[in-house]
Design a protein around this motif. Structure first.
Motif, PDB file in Angstrom:
ATOM      1  N   HIS A  32       0.768  -1.244   0.000  1.00  0.00           N
ATOM      2  CA  HIS A  32       0.000   0.000   0.000  1.00  0.00           C
ATOM      3  C   HIS A  32       0.795   1.288   0.000  1.00  0.00           C
ATOM      4  O   HIS A  32       0.196   2.358  -0.034  1.00  0.00           O
ATOM      5  CB  HIS A  32      -0.937   0.016   1.218  1.00  0.00           C
ATOM      6  N   ASN A  33       2.098   1.252   0.082  1.00  0.00           N
ATOM      7  CA  ASN A  33       2.868   2.483   0.138  1.00  0.00           C
ATOM      8  C   ASN A  33       3.455   2.787  -1.233  1.00  0.00           C
ATOM      9  O   ASN A  33       4.165   1.958  -1.803  1.00  0.00           O
ATOM     10  CB  ASN A  33       3.989   2.355   1.179  1.00  0.00           C
ATOM     11  N   PRO A  34       3.193   3.982  -1.787  1.00  0.00           N
ATOM     12  CA  PRO A  34       3.711   4.322  -3.122  1.00  0.00           C
ATOM     13  C   PRO A  34       5.240   4.232  -3.225  1.00  0.00           C
ATOM     14  O   PRO A  34       5.767   3.974  -4.300  1.00  0.00           O
ATOM     15  CB  PRO A  34       3.250   5.765  -3.332  1.00  0.00           C
ATOM     16  N   ALA A  35       5.948   4.423  -2.125  1.00  0.00           N
ATOM     17  CA  ALA A  35       7.410   4.315  -2.152  1.00  0.00           C
ATOM     18  C   ALA A  35       7.857   2.887  -2.421  1.00  0.00           C
ATOM     19  O   ALA A  35       9.017   2.651  -2.764  1.00  0.00           O
ATOM     20  CB  ALA A  35       7.993   4.799  -0.823  1.00  0.00           C
ATOM     21  N   CYS A  36       6.951   1.940  -2.274  1.00  0.00           N
ATOM     22  CA  CYS A  36       7.282   0.524  -2.429  1.00  0.00           C
ATOM     23  C   CYS A  36       6.733  -0.078  -3.722  1.00  0.00           C
ATOM     24  O   CYS A  36       6.656  -1.300  -3.848  1.00  0.00           O
ATOM     25  CB  CYS A  36       6.723  -0.254  -1.236  1.00  0.00           C
ATOM     26  N   GLU A  37       6.359   0.739  -4.671  1.00  0.00           N
ATOM     27  CA  GLU A  37       5.772   0.227  -5.912  1.00  0.00           C
ATOM     28  C   GLU A  37       6.726  -0.715  -6.622  1.00  0.00           C
ATOM     29  O   GLU A  37       7.926  -0.441  -6.720  1.00  0.00           O
ATOM     30  CB  GLU A  37       5.389   1.380  -6.826  1.00  0.00           C
ATOM     31  N   GLU A  38       6.184  -1.793  -7.116  1.00  0.00           N
ATOM     32  CA  GLU A  38       6.996  -2.846  -7.732  1.00  0.00           C
ATOM     33  C   GLU A  38       7.743  -2.389  -8.975  1.00  0.00           C
ATOM     34  O   GLU A  38       8.758  -2.955  -9.331  1.00  0.00           O
ATOM     35  CB  GLU A  38       6.114  -4.046  -8.072  1.00  0.00           C
ATOM     36  N   ASN A  39       7.244  -1.369  -9.657  1.00  0.00           N
ATOM     37  CA  ASN A  39       7.901  -0.954 -10.897  1.00  0.00           C
ATOM     38  C   ASN A  39       9.109  -0.050 -10.653  1.00  0.00           C
ATOM     39  O   ASN A  39       9.762   0.367 -11.583  1.00  0.00           O
ATOM     40  CB  ASN A  39       6.906  -0.265 -11.826  1.00  0.00           C
ATOM     41  N   LYS A  40       9.407   0.260  -9.390  1.00  0.00           N
ATOM     42  CA  LYS A  40      10.577   1.076  -9.080  1.00  0.00           C
ATOM     43  C   LYS A  40      11.832   0.217  -9.113  1.00  0.00           C
ATOM     44  O   LYS A  40      11.804  -0.964  -8.786  1.00  0.00           O
ATOM     45  CB  LYS A  40      10.433   1.715  -7.697  1.00  0.00           C
ATOM     46  N   GLN A  41      12.941   0.843  -9.481  1.00  0.00           N
ATOM     47  CA  GLN A  41      14.198   0.109  -9.568  1.00  0.00           C
ATOM     48  C   GLN A  41      14.782  -0.179  -8.184  1.00  0.00           C
ATOM     49  O   GLN A  41      15.290  -1.262  -7.939  1.00  0.00           O
ATOM     50  CB  GLN A  41      15.193   0.908 -10.393  1.00  0.00           C
ATOM     51  N   ASP A  42      14.714   0.783  -7.285  1.00  0.00           N
ATOM     52  CA  ASP A  42      15.285   0.619  -5.946  1.00  0.00           C
ATOM     53  C   ASP A  42      14.186   0.679  -4.901  1.00  0.00           C
ATOM     54  O   ASP A  42      13.877   1.746  -4.371  1.00  0.00           O
ATOM     55  CB  ASP A  42      16.324   1.712  -5.665  1.00  0.00           C
ATOM     56  N   ILE A  43      13.609  -0.455  -4.593  1.00  0.00           N
ATOM     57  CA  ILE A  43      12.571  -0.507  -3.564  1.00  0.00           C
ATOM     58  C   ILE A  43      13.259  -0.489  -2.212  1.00  0.00           C
ATOM     59  O   ILE A  43      14.165  -1.298  -1.960  1.00  0.00           O
ATOM     60  CB  ILE A  43      11.704  -1.772  -3.719  1.00  0.00           C
ATOM     61  N   PRO A  44      12.876   0.431  -1.322  1.00  0.00           N
ATOM     62  CA  PRO A  44      13.524   0.506  -0.007  1.00  0.00           C
ATOM     63  C   PRO A  44      13.392  -0.809   0.770  1.00  0.00           C
ATOM     64  O   PRO A  44      12.355  -1.478   0.698  1.00  0.00           O
ATOM     65  CB  PRO A  44      12.753   1.621   0.709  1.00  0.00           C
ATOM     66  N   PRO A  45      14.420  -1.196   1.522  1.00  0.00           N
ATOM     67  CA  PRO A  45      14.392  -2.466   2.265  1.00  0.00           C
ATOM     68  C   PRO A  45      13.230  -2.578   3.246  1.00  0.00           C
ATOM     69  O   PRO A  45      12.715  -3.663   3.463  1.00  0.00           O
ATOM     70  CB  PRO A  45      15.725  -2.491   3.009  1.00  0.00           C
ATOM     71  N   TRP A  46      12.804  -1.455   3.837  1.00  0.00           N
ATOM     72  CA  TRP A  46      11.722  -1.506   4.814  1.00  0.00           C
ATOM     73  C   TRP A  46      10.408  -1.958   4.194  1.00  0.00           C
ATOM     74  O   TRP A  46       9.526  -2.428   4.893  1.00  0.00           O
ATOM     75  CB  TRP A  46      11.557  -0.177   5.553  1.00  0.00           C
ATOM     76  N   CYS A  47      10.285  -1.858   2.893  1.00  0.00           N
ATOM     77  CA  CYS A  47       9.056  -2.294   2.222  1.00  0.00           C
ATOM     78  C   CYS A  47       8.819  -3.795   2.394  1.00  0.00           C
ATOM     79  O   CYS A  47       7.688  -4.263   2.319  1.00  0.00           O
ATOM     80  CB  CYS A  47       9.116  -1.974   0.742  1.00  0.00           C
ATOM     81  N   PHE A  48       9.884  -4.540   2.607  1.00  0.00           N
ATOM     82  CA  PHE A  48       9.800  -5.998   2.680  1.00  0.00           C
ATOM     83  C   PHE A  48       9.663  -6.525   4.109  1.00  0.00           C
ATOM     84  O   PHE A  48       9.699  -7.726   4.331  1.00  0.00           O
ATOM     85  CB  PHE A  48      11.014  -6.627   1.998  1.00  0.00           C
ATOM     86  N   GLN A  49       9.515  -5.625   5.077  1.00  0.00           N
ATOM     87  CA  GLN A  49       9.397  -6.027   6.478  1.00  0.00           C
ATOM     88  C   GLN A  49       7.935  -6.226   6.868  1.00  0.00           C
ATOM     89  O   GLN A  49       7.094  -5.370   6.608  1.00  0.00           O
ATOM     90  CB  GLN A  49      10.032  -4.969   7.388  1.00  0.00           C
ATOM     91  N   SER A  50       7.645  -7.349   7.473  1.00  0.00           N
ATOM     92  CA  SER A  50       6.292  -7.639   7.949  1.00  0.00           C
ATOM     93  C   SER A  50       6.041  -6.917   9.265  1.00  0.00           C
ATOM     94  O   SER A  50       6.952  -6.740  10.069  1.00  0.00           O
ATOM     95  CB  SER A  50       6.115  -9.141   8.179  1.00  0.00           C
ATOM     96  N   TRP A  51       4.792  -6.512   9.463  1.00  0.00           N
ATOM     97  CA  TRP A  51       4.387  -5.882  10.719  1.00  0.00           C
ATOM     98  C   TRP A  51       2.892  -6.067  10.902  1.00  0.00           C
ATOM     99  O   TRP A  51       2.193  -6.505   9.987  1.00  0.00           O
ATOM    100  CB  TRP A  51       4.755  -4.395  10.742  1.00  0.00           C
ATOM    101  N   CYS A  52       2.410  -5.749  12.098  1.00  0.00           N
ATOM    102  CA  CYS A  52       0.977  -5.787  12.375  1.00  0.00           C
ATOM    103  C   CYS A  52       0.658  -4.822  13.503  1.00  0.00           C
ATOM    104  O   CYS A  52       1.544  -4.411  14.250  1.00  0.00           O
ATOM    105  CB  CYS A  52       0.513  -7.192  12.736  1.00  0.00           C
TER     106      CYS A  52
END
Length: 92
Positions: A32-52
């Protein structure tokens, strides 16, 4: 017409249902975060962290894990990476 929800990113139409972040450990930012869009070349590492989202009172009573206050909802809601065996070290 969909389910009632909340805008995740002010100024956008990115909306999630009220149960967003609850019920399961997921990579919610990646979804859900635009900074983590799959079409970006450099997805920030925090995008891949699970949370709840967690019960702050219970977490503070039974754990030393850090929890964080969400700025998405108008009420005090807290989330945790540690609960999901993940880490917040990428953005601290």
């Amino acid at each position: 017409r969909g389910l009632p929800g909340v805008i995740v990113n002010p100024g956008s139409s990115d909306c999630v249902t009220y149960d967003y972040g609850s019920g399961a450990c997921l990579r919610h930012d990646l979804l859900h975060n635009p900074a983590c869009e799959e079409n970006k070349q450099d997805i920030p590492p925090w995008c891949f962290q699970s949370w709840c989202y967690v019960d702050a009172k219970s977490c503070r009573t039974y754990s030393e894990d850090d929890i964080y206050k969400s700025d998405i909802f108008p009420v005090d809601i807290y989330y945790s990476y540690a609960t999901c065996n993940s880490t917040e070290n990428f953005w601290l």
